[in-house]
Design an enzyme around this catalytic site. Sequence first.
Site, PDB file in Angstrom:
ATOM      1  N   ASP A  60       0.803  -1.128  -0.155  1.00 54.69           N
ATOM      2  CA  ASP A  60       0.119   0.054  -0.061  1.00 54.69           C
ATOM      3  C   ASP A  60       0.949   1.198   0.001  1.00 54.69           C
ATOM      4  OD1 ASP A  60      -1.967   1.681   0.485  1.00 54.69           O
ATOM      5  OD2 ASP A  60      -2.360   1.375   2.534  1.00 54.69           O
ATOM      6  N   LYS A  62       0.490   3.806  -2.546  1.00 53.95           N
ATOM      7  CA  LYS A  62      -0.334   4.811  -3.048  1.00 53.95           C
ATOM      8  C   LYS A  62       0.508   5.815  -3.875  1.00 53.95           C
ATOM      9  CE  LYS A  62      -3.326   4.985   0.544  1.00 53.95           C
ATOM     10  NZ  LYS A  62      -2.689   4.257   1.737  1.00 53.95           N
ATOM     11  N   ASP A  65       2.695  10.158  -9.271  1.00 54.08           N
ATOM     12  CA  ASP A  65       3.819  10.704  -9.829  1.00 54.08           C
ATOM     13  C   ASP A  65       3.497  11.031 -11.503  1.00 54.08           C
ATOM     14  OD1 ASP A  65       6.713  11.806 -10.547  1.00 54.08           O
ATOM     15  OD2 ASP A  65       7.002  10.843  -8.136  1.00 54.08           O
ATOM     16  N   THR A 119      -9.895   8.942   2.828  1.00 46.34           N
ATOM     17  CA  THR A 119     -11.001   9.360   3.862  1.00 46.34           C
ATOM     18  C   THR A 119     -10.828  10.267   4.798  1.00 46.34           C
ATOM     19  OG1 THR A 119     -10.445   7.036   4.922  1.00 46.34           O
ATOM     20  CG2 THR A 119     -12.467   7.022   3.420  1.00 46.34           C
ATOM     21  N   ARG A 210      -6.218  -2.963  13.709  1.00 49.28           N
ATOM     22  CA  ARG A 210      -6.162  -3.045  15.309  1.00 49.28           C
ATOM     23  C   ARG A 210      -7.265  -4.259  15.784  1.00 49.28           C
ATOM     24  NH1 ARG A 210      -6.228   3.212  15.564  1.00 49.28           N
ATOM     25  NH2 ARG A 210      -7.269   2.762  13.430  1.00 49.28           N
TER      26      ARG A 210
HETATM   27  O1  C5P Z   1      -6.727  -0.431  12.685  1.00 47.30           O
HETATM   28  P1  C5P Z   1      -7.483  -0.319  11.450  1.00 47.30           P
HETATM   29  O2  C5P Z   1      -8.371  -1.318  11.075  1.00 47.30           O
HETATM   30  O3  C5P Z   1      -8.098   1.069  11.778  1.00 47.30           O
HETATM   31  O4  C5P Z   1      -6.560  -0.175  10.219  1.00 47.30           O
HETATM   32  C1  C5P Z   1      -7.104   0.190   8.779  1.00 47.30           C
HETATM   33  C2  C5P Z   1      -6.049   0.092   8.011  1.00 47.30           C
HETATM   34  O5  C5P Z   1      -6.400   0.769   6.814  1.00 47.30           O
HETATM   35  C3  C5P Z   1      -5.042   1.259   8.211  1.00 47.30           C
HETATM   36  O6  C5P Z   1      -3.542   1.021   7.653  1.00 47.30           O
HETATM   37  C4  C5P Z   1      -5.484   2.455   7.794  1.00 47.30           C
HETATM   38  O7  C5P Z   1      -4.152   3.350   7.407  1.00 47.30           O
HETATM   39  C5  C5P Z   1      -5.954   2.060   6.397  1.00 47.30           C
HETATM   40  N1  C5P Z   1      -6.937   2.892   5.802  1.00 47.30           N
HETATM   41  C6  C5P Z   1      -8.071   3.229   6.324  1.00 47.30           C
HETATM   42  N2  C5P Z   1      -9.003   4.022   5.808  1.00 47.30           N
HETATM   43  C7  C5P Z   1      -8.717   4.206   4.023  1.00 47.30           C
HETATM   44  C8  C5P Z   1      -7.601   3.784   3.713  1.00 47.30           C
HETATM   45  C9  C5P Z   1      -6.621   3.201   4.234  1.00 47.30           C
HETATM   46  O8  C5P Z   1      -8.341   2.960   7.335  1.00 47.30           O
HETATM   47  N3  C5P Z   1      -9.543   5.200   3.712  1.00 47.30           N
END
Ligand code: C5P
Length: 235
Positions: A60, A62, A65, A119, A210
């Site tokens: 990931d 992203k 460029d 988001t 998490r």
């Molecule tokens: O711990 P959690 O379940 O919140 O982690 C979600 C993961 O998805 C994290 O790496 C976060 O940066 C990523 N993410 C997100 N929302 C997004 C894009 C990526 O939570 N729109």
Amino acid sequence: MNDPRIIVSLDYSDPDQALKLIRKMNPARCRFKIGKELFTRTGPAFIEKLISKGYDVFLDLKFHDIPATVAKACCAAADIGVWMINLHASGGLRMMTTAREAIDKQLHKPLLIAVTVLTSMSDRDLKQIGVDRHVAEQVMDLAKLANKSGLDGVVCSAREVAILRKEFGGGFCLVTPGIRPQGSDHNDQQRVMTPAEAVKAGSDYLVIGRPITRAADPLKALMKIEEEIRNVISD
Ligand code: C5P
């Protein structure tokens, strides 16, 4: 499960912490997402280690460029052997199609998906960068552009998944973070969906951090989510 829908997000700065979690997991049950933090600390070697253990990795990073640079970065990621990579749809049609064409020439072809609008961004944030419209409209138009560029899908928030599924049908891969099993801590996520709700709405893959990585028993937490999803699929 042969095609695990759960992508466990390895949001660690310390590779040893990540490895502790990985040892408790099983490649038949989940994939892993590695982002900018862990990758910048560990480089491709850590990913290669995961792949050698049988795991699929979503890198990931992203990319965003000029077209040639993004295309070369995508090829470099493909050479590591990752399962999925992503770029920013706001890089434009030419950037995405150049990346698509480059990946198609690779021996190993990871899934290539796009981020539409982060988001973390609100209507106000968009206005500050000169985009005077609602986030939802911008998400839809960038997803259409990614689709037109031949990308395999998009990362989207749980609240967007149903409308995107309706627009693009079954072949377009929707990857959804912001997932929280019933009763679990929302942490800093604002608009969450349960795994069952997300799958029901049309999500293909759930990015979960998490609720699994911080669980007392991560494998048990993962298996509970699997069961929740299984119930929806067999409905
Ligand atoms: O711990 P959690 O379940 O919140 O982690 C979600 C993961 O998805 C994290 O790496 C976060 O940066 C990523 N993410 C997100 N929302 C997004 C894009 C990526 O939570 N729109």
